[in-house]
Design a protein around this motif. Structure first.
Motif, PDB file in Angstrom:
ATOM      1  N   ALA A  11      84.155 111.810  57.476  1.00 53.28           N
ATOM      2  CA  ALA A  11      82.868 112.296  56.985  1.00 53.28           C
ATOM      3  C   ALA A  11      82.256 111.404  55.909  1.00 53.28           C
ATOM      4  O   ALA A  11      81.038 111.449  55.679  1.00 53.28           O
ATOM      5  CB  ALA A  11      83.027 113.708  56.440  1.00 53.28           C
ATOM      6  N   ALA A  12      83.066 110.583  55.238  1.00 51.04           N
ATOM      7  CA  ALA A  12      82.587 109.787  54.104  1.00 51.04           C
ATOM      8  C   ALA A  12      81.369 108.916  54.419  1.00 51.04           C
ATOM      9  O   ALA A  12      80.461 108.800  53.583  1.00 51.04           O
ATOM     10  CB  ALA A  12      83.723 108.932  53.553  1.00 51.04           C
ATOM     11  N   PRO A  13      81.276 108.288  55.596  1.00 49.29           N
ATOM     12  CA  PRO A  13      80.131 107.407  55.857  1.00 49.29           C
ATOM     13  C   PRO A  13      78.775 108.118  55.860  1.00 49.29           C
ATOM     14  O   PRO A  13      77.741 107.458  55.782  1.00 49.29           O
ATOM     15  CB  PRO A  13      80.444 106.840  57.249  1.00 49.29           C
ATOM     16  N   PHE A  14      78.774 109.449  55.948  1.00 48.88           N
ATOM     17  CA  PHE A  14      77.515 110.180  56.036  1.00 48.88           C
ATOM     18  C   PHE A  14      77.024 110.677  54.675  1.00 48.88           C
ATOM     19  O   PHE A  14      75.976 111.305  54.585  1.00 48.88           O
ATOM     20  CB  PHE A  14      77.658 111.381  56.986  1.00 48.88           C
ATOM     21  N   ARG A  15      77.775 110.397  53.604  1.00 45.90           N
ATOM     22  CA  ARG A  15      77.450 110.988  52.307  1.00 45.90           C
ATOM     23  C   ARG A  15      76.056 110.584  51.813  1.00 45.90           C
ATOM     24  O   ARG A  15      75.277 111.431  51.352  1.00 45.90           O
ATOM     25  CB  ARG A  15      78.504 110.615  51.262  1.00 45.90           C
ATOM     26  N   ALA A  16      75.726 109.300  51.898  1.00 42.14           N
ATOM     27  CA  ALA A  16      74.440 108.838  51.358  1.00 42.14           C
ATOM     28  C   ALA A  16      73.273 109.480  52.099  1.00 42.14           C
ATOM     29  O   ALA A  16      72.298 109.922  51.476  1.00 42.14           O
ATOM     30  CB  ALA A  16      74.347 107.319  51.428  1.00 42.14           C
ATOM     31  N   GLU A  17      73.345 109.545  53.431  1.00 45.97           N
ATOM     32  CA  GLU A  17      72.218 110.126  54.155  1.00 45.97           C
ATOM     33  C   GLU A  17      72.136 111.629  53.939  1.00 45.97           C
ATOM     34  O   GLU A  17      71.045 112.211  53.958  1.00 45.97           O
ATOM     35  CB  GLU A  17      72.266 109.792  55.649  1.00 45.97           C
ATOM     36  N   ARG A  45      87.172 122.768  54.604  1.00 45.80           N
ATOM     37  CA  ARG A  45      87.808 124.061  54.847  1.00 45.80           C
ATOM     38  C   ARG A  45      87.709 124.480  56.313  1.00 45.80           C
ATOM     39  O   ARG A  45      88.621 125.111  56.849  1.00 45.80           O
ATOM     40  CB  ARG A  45      87.156 125.136  53.964  1.00 45.80           C
ATOM     41  N   GLY A  46      86.596 124.130  56.956  1.00 47.09           N
ATOM     42  CA  GLY A  46      86.396 124.571  58.334  1.00 47.09           C
ATOM     43  C   GLY A  46      86.732 123.543  59.388  1.00 47.09           C
ATOM     44  O   GLY A  46      86.501 123.784  60.580  1.00 47.09           O
ATOM     45  N   TYR A  47      87.295 122.415  58.974  1.00 48.92           N
ATOM     46  CA  TYR A  47      87.481 121.304  59.920  1.00 48.92           C
ATOM     47  C   TYR A  47      88.455 121.638  61.041  1.00 48.92           C
ATOM     48  O   TYR A  47      88.305 121.152  62.166  1.00 48.92           O
ATOM     49  CB  TYR A  47      87.944 120.066  59.143  1.00 48.92           C
ATOM     50  N   GLN A  48      89.423 122.480  60.751  1.00 46.42           N
ATOM     51  CA  GLN A  48      90.390 122.818  61.806  1.00 46.42           C
ATOM     52  C   GLN A  48      89.735 123.629  62.914  1.00 46.42           C
ATOM     53  O   GLN A  48      90.233 123.641  64.048  1.00 46.42           O
ATOM     54  CB  GLN A  48      91.580 123.563  61.210  1.00 46.42           C
ATOM     55  N   ARG A  53      82.391 120.156  69.506  1.00 45.81           N
ATOM     56  CA  ARG A  53      81.362 120.507  70.488  1.00 45.81           C
ATOM     57  C   ARG A  53      80.067 119.756  70.172  1.00 45.81           C
ATOM     58  O   ARG A  53      79.216 119.582  71.019  1.00 45.81           O
ATOM     59  CB  ARG A  53      81.105 122.023  70.448  1.00 45.81           C
ATOM     60  N   ALA A  54      79.913 119.338  68.935  1.00 46.28           N
ATOM     61  CA  ALA A  54      78.798 118.485  68.528  1.00 46.28           C
ATOM     62  C   ALA A  54      79.376 117.322  67.738  1.00 46.28           C
ATOM     63  O   ALA A  54      80.540 117.337  67.333  1.00 46.28           O
ATOM     64  CB  ALA A  54      77.811 119.281  67.666  1.00 46.28           C
ATOM     65  N   ALA A  55      78.566 116.317  67.523  1.00 46.56           N
ATOM     66  CA  ALA A  55      79.015 115.190  66.716  1.00 46.56           C
ATOM     67  C   ALA A  55      79.271 115.667  65.290  1.00 46.56           C
ATOM     68  O   ALA A  55      78.633 116.601  64.799  1.00 46.56           O
ATOM     69  CB  ALA A  55      77.964 114.085  66.738  1.00 46.56           C
ATOM     70  N   LEU A  56      80.200 115.026  64.601  1.00 42.77           N
ATOM     71  CA  LEU A  56      80.515 115.393  63.232  1.00 42.77           C
ATOM     72  C   LEU A  56      79.277 115.299  62.351  1.00 42.77           C
ATOM     73  O   LEU A  56      79.034 116.159  61.488  1.00 42.77           O
ATOM     74  CB  LEU A  56      81.624 114.482  62.687  1.00 42.77           C
ATOM     75  N   LEU A  60      77.768 118.311  60.033  1.00 41.57           N
ATOM     76  CA  LEU A  60      77.568 118.200  58.593  1.00 41.57           C
ATOM     77  C   LEU A  60      76.122 118.524  58.208  1.00 41.57           C
ATOM     78  O   LEU A  60      75.875 119.167  57.180  1.00 41.57           O
ATOM     79  CB  LEU A  60      77.946 116.801  58.114  1.00 41.57           C
ATOM     80  N   TYR A  61      75.167 118.062  59.011  1.00 41.78           N
ATOM     81  CA  TYR A  61      73.772 118.400  58.737  1.00 41.78           C
ATOM     82  C   TYR A  61      73.545 119.902  58.836  1.00 41.78           C
ATOM     83  O   TYR A  61      72.742 120.471  58.076  1.00 41.78           O
ATOM     84  CB  TYR A  61      72.833 117.657  59.691  1.00 41.78           C
TER      85      TYR A  61
END
Length: 317
Positions: A11-17, A45-48, A53-56, A60-61
């Protein structure tokens, strides 16, 4: 099933956007960072239960947008002084006589934007004038507009994210675009300088303040320039009143002000330090310059030293 331990790395690469997205929704860099932190905590917490079904990124959005919409419930829009009423042409007006409780729009350091954010629409959507206009939209309309036109999700993706229908998304988008067209500045009123022109503009602006050089500052400002200084609700319009105000109330002796070039909201910006009684140069304000066809069209001075940390600057120097 993905392992929770993998979440941060994935998930880290999406932090700035995500920070840029939350900022567009909320108008506050402080709130945006807080809600992105909340997004990552809820995602971890919900990653498990995340079954891909959708892109990460889309997932996150969804979390971030839901958090923003919740935060915006029962909250007024963030504003800048020019959105509160007519500007003053009296540079001698009492600043103590104005007041009122307002939620102020904050600047977003370019260092917190996705790197590089080359998409013109994405950059333009962060300009102060456009951000102010977007605050006029109801929260869900704002979310639809940002997700469709800036993030460039499909109507079906936005509908799933907001738990509605594509038809409802398209209808909301149409209303949002129409309203934004009413309140946004015309494109020909904005002028984004190239890198060389931006450096020259900032160098000249900084030198004018550091040297208390009124003639140099005069040459930079449009005739209809505006000066805003949140949290002061009063604002000034017209080159002569603005210059008179700055000469009497803002300029200092040469050597008592230090101006550090930076950038915010895809616009030229400056961090201003002022000499305190003990001789220390202390954080004072962040200036964001809006350029027009004939020079600087608006100077927005955010009188909040607490912003300096967001820009990576110390509180004193």
């Amino acid at each position: 099933m993905p392992a929770r331990e993998d979440f941060i790395a994935q998930a880290a690469p999406f932090r700035a956007e995500l920070i840029a997205h939350c900022y567009r929704m909320l108008g506050s860099v402080h709130d945006a960072e807080d809600l992105v932190q909340e997004t990552y905590l809820n995602g971890w917490r919900g990653y498990q239960q995340f079954e891909e079904r959708a892109a990460l990124r889309t997932w996150l959005y969804r979390i971030a947008t839901t958090a923003c919409l919740r935060a915006l419930q029962n909250r007024g829009r963030r504003v800048l002084p020019a959105g509160l009423g007519d500007g003053s042409v009296d540079p001698d007006a009492s600043l103590d006589a104005v007041g009122g409780a307002h939620e102020w729009l904050e600047p977003l350091p370019d260092s917190l934007m996705p790197t590089p954010e080359d998409d013109v629409t994405a950059r333009q959507s962060l300009r102060l004038a456009v951000m102010t206009a977007m605050q006029e939209l109801p929260a869900r309309q704002r979310a639809v507009l940002i997700l469709r036109d800036v993030v460039q999700f499909s109507a079906a993706e936005v509908a799933e994210l907001l738990e509605t229908t594509p038809a409802a998304v398209n209808s909301s988008l149409q209303r949002a675009r129409a309203r934004l067209a009413e309140v946004s500045p015309a494109e020909d009123e904005l002028s984004e300088p190239d890198d060389a022109a931006r450096r020259e503009l900032l160098d000249r602006y900084c030198a004018a303040f550091e040297n208390a050089d009124m003639a140099a500052l005069t040459a930079l400002l449009q005739a209809d320039v505006k000066l805003e200084m949140p949290p002061l609700p009063i604002w000034f319009t017209g080159r002569d009143p603005v210059l008179r105000f700055l000469s009497v109330r803002a300029f200092a002796e040469p050597g008592d002000i230090a101006m550090i070039p930076t950038s915010a909201n895809a616009q030229p910006a400056v961090a201003e330090y002022r000499r305190a009684a003990d001789g220390t140069m202390r954080a004072h304000s962040i200036h964001v310059l809006t350029t027009g066809a004939n020079g600087v069209a608006t100077v927005t001075v955010f009188l909040d030293p607490g912003l300096f940390g967001k820009f990576g600057f110390p509180s004193s120097r």
